[in-house]
Design a protein around this motif. Sequence first.
Motif, PDB file in Angstrom:
ATOM      1  N   LEU A 251       0.860  -1.190   0.000  1.00  0.00           N
ATOM      2  CA  LEU A 251       0.000   0.000   0.000  1.00  0.00           C
ATOM      3  C   LEU A 251       0.893   1.235   0.000  1.00  0.00           C
ATOM      4  O   LEU A 251       0.941   1.981   0.967  1.00  0.00           O
ATOM      5  CB  LEU A 251      -0.908  -0.023   1.246  1.00  0.00           C
ATOM      6  N   PRO A 252       1.621   1.439  -1.106  1.00  0.00           N
ATOM      7  CA  PRO A 252       2.654   2.494  -1.095  1.00  0.00           C
ATOM      8  C   PRO A 252       2.096   3.887  -0.832  1.00  0.00           C
ATOM      9  O   PRO A 252       2.824   4.763  -0.356  1.00  0.00           O
ATOM     10  CB  PRO A 252       3.276   2.396  -2.496  1.00  0.00           C
ATOM     11  N   MET A 253       0.808   4.100  -1.124  1.00  0.00           N
ATOM     12  CA  MET A 253       0.260   5.440  -0.898  1.00  0.00           C
ATOM     13  C   MET A 253       0.259   5.791   0.600  1.00  0.00           C
ATOM     14  O   MET A 253       0.354   6.964   0.960  1.00  0.00           O
ATOM     15  CB  MET A 253      -1.156   5.553  -1.455  1.00  0.00           C
ATOM     16  N   LEU A 254       0.171   4.784   1.461  1.00  0.00           N
ATOM     17  CA  LEU A 254       0.098   5.074   2.895  1.00  0.00           C
ATOM     18  C   LEU A 254       1.433   5.614   3.430  1.00  0.00           C
ATOM     19  O   LEU A 254       1.454   6.695   4.040  1.00  0.00           O
ATOM     20  CB  LEU A 254      -0.365   3.832   3.669  1.00  0.00           C
ATOM     21  N   PRO A 255       2.566   4.921   3.190  1.00  0.00           N
ATOM     22  CA  PRO A 255       3.840   5.523   3.624  1.00  0.00           C
ATOM     23  C   PRO A 255       4.103   6.876   2.974  1.00  0.00           C
ATOM     24  O   PRO A 255       4.624   7.787   3.627  1.00  0.00           O
ATOM     25  CB  PRO A 255       4.891   4.494   3.192  1.00  0.00           C
ATOM     26  N   ALA A 256       3.717   7.010   1.704  1.00  0.00           N
ATOM     27  CA  ALA A 256       3.966   8.286   1.014  1.00  0.00           C
ATOM     28  C   ALA A 256       3.154   9.411   1.654  1.00  0.00           C
ATOM     29  O   ALA A 256       3.646  10.527   1.836  1.00  0.00           O
ATOM     30  CB  ALA A 256       3.616   8.147  -0.462  1.00  0.00           C
TER      31      ALA A 256
ATOM     32  N   PRO B 171      -8.940  11.430   6.672  1.00  0.00           N
ATOM     33  CA  PRO B 171      -9.362  11.485   5.273  1.00  0.00           C
ATOM     34  C   PRO B 171      -8.840  10.309   4.446  1.00  0.00           C
ATOM     35  O   PRO B 171      -9.585   9.686   3.693  1.00  0.00           O
ATOM     36  CB  PRO B 171      -8.781  12.818   4.781  1.00  0.00           C
ATOM     37  N   LEU B 172      -7.554   9.988   4.620  1.00  0.00           N
ATOM     38  CA  LEU B 172      -7.000   8.884   3.829  1.00  0.00           C
ATOM     39  C   LEU B 172      -7.581   7.548   4.292  1.00  0.00           C
ATOM     40  O   LEU B 172      -8.017   6.733   3.480  1.00  0.00           O
ATOM     41  CB  LEU B 172      -5.476   8.850   3.929  1.00  0.00           C
ATOM     42  N   LEU B 173      -7.603   7.340   5.603  1.00  0.00           N
ATOM     43  CA  LEU B 173      -8.126   6.060   6.099  1.00  0.00           C
ATOM     44  C   LEU B 173      -9.592   5.903   5.710  1.00  0.00           C
ATOM     45  O   LEU B 173     -10.059   4.798   5.442  1.00  0.00           O
ATOM     46  CB  LEU B 173      -7.958   5.980   7.625  1.00  0.00           C
ATOM     47  N   GLY B 174     -10.310   7.010   5.653  1.00  0.00           N
ATOM     48  CA  GLY B 174     -11.730   6.963   5.267  1.00  0.00           C
ATOM     49  C   GLY B 174     -11.903   6.473   3.838  1.00  0.00           C
ATOM     50  O   GLY B 174     -12.702   5.566   3.583  1.00  0.00           O
ATOM     51  N   VAL B 175     -11.148   7.040   2.902  1.00  0.00           N
ATOM     52  CA  VAL B 175     -11.308   6.607   1.511  1.00  0.00           C
ATOM     53  C   VAL B 175     -10.738   5.209   1.275  1.00  0.00           C
ATOM     54  O   VAL B 175     -11.098   4.549   0.303  1.00  0.00           O
ATOM     55  CB  VAL B 175     -10.693   7.608   0.496  1.00  0.00           C
ATOM     56  N   LEU B 176      -9.871   4.766   2.161  1.00  0.00           N
ATOM     57  CA  LEU B 176      -9.351   3.397   2.043  1.00  0.00           C
ATOM     58  C   LEU B 176     -10.281   2.380   2.704  1.00  0.00           C
ATOM     59  O   LEU B 176      -9.963   1.197   2.771  1.00  0.00           O
ATOM     60  CB  LEU B 176      -7.961   3.296   2.693  1.00  0.00           C
ATOM     61  N   ASP B 177     -11.445   2.855   3.185  1.00  0.00           N
ATOM     62  CA  ASP B 177     -12.428   1.996   3.871  1.00  0.00           C
ATOM     63  C   ASP B 177     -11.828   1.299   5.086  1.00  0.00           C
ATOM     64  O   ASP B 177     -12.155   0.132   5.378  1.00  0.00           O
ATOM     65  CB  ASP B 177     -13.021   0.949   2.906  1.00  0.00           C
ATOM     66  N   ALA B 178     -10.959   1.994   5.779  1.00  0.00           N
ATOM     67  CA  ALA B 178     -10.347   1.415   6.981  1.00  0.00           C
ATOM     68  C   ALA B 178     -11.377   1.269   8.092  1.00  0.00           C
ATOM     69  O   ALA B 178     -12.353   2.021   8.162  1.00  0.00           O
ATOM     70  CB  ALA B 178      -9.200   2.297   7.452  1.00  0.00           C
ATOM     71  N   GLU B 179     -11.119   0.282   8.942  1.00  0.00           N
ATOM     72  CA  GLU B 179     -12.005   0.013  10.074  1.00  0.00           C
ATOM     73  C   GLU B 179     -11.198   0.145  11.362  1.00  0.00           C
ATOM     74  O   GLU B 179     -10.045  -0.319  11.427  1.00  0.00           O
ATOM     75  CB  GLU B 179     -12.542  -1.413   9.936  1.00  0.00           C
TER      76      GLU B 179
ATOM     77  N   VAL C  11      -5.851   6.830  -5.479  1.00  0.00           N
ATOM     78  CA  VAL C  11      -6.010   7.847  -4.426  1.00  0.00           C
ATOM     79  C   VAL C  11      -4.986   8.942  -4.672  1.00  0.00           C
ATOM     80  O   VAL C  11      -3.818   8.664  -4.936  1.00  0.00           O
ATOM     81  CB  VAL C  11      -5.811   7.246  -3.018  1.00  0.00           C
ATOM     82  N   ILE C  12      -5.452  10.151  -4.628  1.00  0.00           N
ATOM     83  CA  ILE C  12      -4.548  11.272  -4.816  1.00  0.00           C
ATOM     84  C   ILE C  12      -4.919  12.355  -3.814  1.00  0.00           C
ATOM     85  O   ILE C  12      -6.092  12.446  -3.423  1.00  0.00           O
ATOM     86  CB  ILE C  12      -4.591  11.768  -6.276  1.00  0.00           C
TER      87      ILE C  12
ATOM     88  N   LEU D 281      -8.802  12.528  -2.875  1.00  0.00           N
ATOM     89  CA  LEU D 281      -9.753  11.993  -3.862  1.00  0.00           C
ATOM     90  C   LEU D 281      -9.440  10.527  -4.090  1.00  0.00           C
ATOM     91  O   LEU D 281      -8.281  10.154  -4.281  1.00  0.00           O
ATOM     92  CB  LEU D 281      -9.618  12.765  -5.189  1.00  0.00           C
ATOM     93  N   SER D 282     -10.484   9.717  -4.058  1.00  0.00           N
ATOM     94  CA  SER D 282     -10.315   8.289  -4.299  1.00  0.00           C
ATOM     95  C   SER D 282     -11.258   7.860  -5.418  1.00  0.00           C
ATOM     96  O   SER D 282     -12.438   8.243  -5.426  1.00  0.00           O
ATOM     97  CB  SER D 282     -10.641   7.518  -3.015  1.00  0.00           C
ATOM     98  N   LEU D 283     -10.751   7.083  -6.356  1.00  0.00           N
ATOM     99  CA  LEU D 283     -11.587   6.513  -7.416  1.00  0.00           C
ATOM    100  C   LEU D 283     -11.430   5.001  -7.394  1.00  0.00           C
ATOM    101  O   LEU D 283     -10.305   4.495  -7.408  1.00  0.00           O
ATOM    102  CB  LEU D 283     -11.182   7.055  -8.785  1.00  0.00           C
ATOM    103  N   ASP D 284     -12.566   4.298  -7.373  1.00  0.00           N
ATOM    104  CA  ASP D 284     -12.548   2.834  -7.485  1.00  0.00           C
ATOM    105  C   ASP D 284     -12.806   2.469  -8.935  1.00  0.00           C
ATOM    106  O   ASP D 284     -13.751   2.986  -9.545  1.00  0.00           O
ATOM    107  CB  ASP D 284     -13.638   2.222  -6.595  1.00  0.00           C
ATOM    108  N   TRP D 285     -11.998   1.592  -9.454  1.00  0.00           N
ATOM    109  CA  TRP D 285     -12.076   1.259 -10.875  1.00  0.00           C
ATOM    110  C   TRP D 285     -12.618  -0.147 -11.070  1.00  0.00           C
ATOM    111  O   TRP D 285     -12.382  -1.049 -10.277  1.00  0.00           O
ATOM    112  CB  TRP D 285     -10.692   1.341 -11.519  1.00  0.00           C
ATOM    113  N   ASP D 286     -13.347  -0.303 -12.172  1.00  0.00           N
ATOM    114  CA  ASP D 286     -13.731  -1.632 -12.648  1.00  0.00           C
ATOM    115  C   ASP D 286     -13.165  -1.699 -14.066  1.00  0.00           C
ATOM    116  O   ASP D 286     -13.795  -1.205 -15.011  1.00  0.00           O
ATOM    117  CB  ASP D 286     -15.261  -1.756 -12.638  1.00  0.00           C
TER     118      ASP D 286
END
Lengths: 286, 158
Positions: A101-106, A137-145, A186-187, A200-205
């Motif tokens: 999850l490289p976005m988290l350390p970054a 904000p980041l944990l929220g868009v990552l659906d963290a619990e 996520v950006i 901003l988070s986008l989920d892709w299909d």
Amino acid sequence: MLQYSEIAATRRRIAEFQLFRPDSIDEACEILAEAPEATVLHAGGIDLVNRLKTGYAPGRIVALKAVERMQDIRIFDDRIEIGAAASHWQIENHAGLKISLPMLPAYVAGLGNIRVRVQGTIGGNILAGEPVYEMLPLLGVLDAELTFFDASRRSWFKLAARDYRRGPTAPPFLTAITIPQRSRSVIWDRRLRPALAMVLSLDWDGDMIRSGTAVLTGDRGGPLFTSLPADRLSRSQAAANCADIAADWARLFPSVDLPSGPGPDYCRHVAGVMLRRALQNCLLPS
Amino acid sequence: MSETISVSMMVNGERRDAEVPVALMLADFLRDNLRLLGTKVACDQGACGACTVLVDGLPTTSCLTFAFVAEGRDVTTVEGVTAADAVWDAVQQALHEHGAPQCGFCMPGLVMLSKGLSMQPASAEAAGWLNANICRCSGYEVIRRALAPWIATRGIPA
């Protein structure tokens, strides 16, 4: 032994307290449950010590430093579990997270300054309830619990990170943060912080945007989560109409205000510009 | 009667044991118990960095750190950075040569912050590291110039 009288008179004394140093989560829960109203947890200590210096006197402090499990970062196929007492520095430099999850350390590397990141913990950042502390904000868009122990009821419960808001009383005991492993873009834009920041988070299909979430936060409040009606928008459609889509989405934002700013309408406009830039960056070929 | 606790830690390479109040800050332990007066306390709320020391090599705000937190750990203060046969450490020498110290109060914290740079992974951005500390004389440009070579190599001699 030196006494407080020898410490400069200009400095505030910390009221005496009883110190507990458990070495397991269960033991910490037991200590908390003995006197929930009079007991507070100490992990990094940045916010707690400052509160103690301004007169907060809980009477009992439970130091979590020896509870190794609370500093663990564990990576599974379907999720990542982070102990609430893991420091930002640990997260920033965790080799496994940099792969999974490289976005988290970054993201964490941009928090505060190096002293804050060395001492501060992810749990402390969440529980402080300060909108400018930026982890929610980041944990929220990552659906963290978030996993909590409620000492008053002696019971465990879980809560979505995006739903956590600190109340007026001491928060329950946060032991761990669980982040599901899922692909998403996520950006973030933190150039205007502490006044305003966005994730901003986008989920892709495949090549279609399945859903999106934007989060605004700043020193006037937040985090404010807004679901974006992407509804299977294709990458090419989004790229071709980026400005219009961002403008439509920005109208969904709740009212935000900047300190000394010209008002909520202007702030919404600024947030819209940030959203357009973030969307453009999300749509860049990976 | 204050509750006390036994602490034992390495300070500048020397083992130090003491019985201290549980609420004692590491900065006060260093200054008042050990008389290591190089560590300064300015804002006393973790913002300015004047009290920065290294704990296990990492820059730590000693005015917000209880002494008991350093139990069993390796603490380095500005008194501990200079080799026995030297007057100054390389960072101190660079700051001196550039005339960086004005009132000088922030210097011990800044020196310790800089010494911690060697803990930064080579892949990480290092320039922001020094943003953590405040110089009330606002001598940042001179400080930046003095420490630029140190930042470039993360304190590791070429």
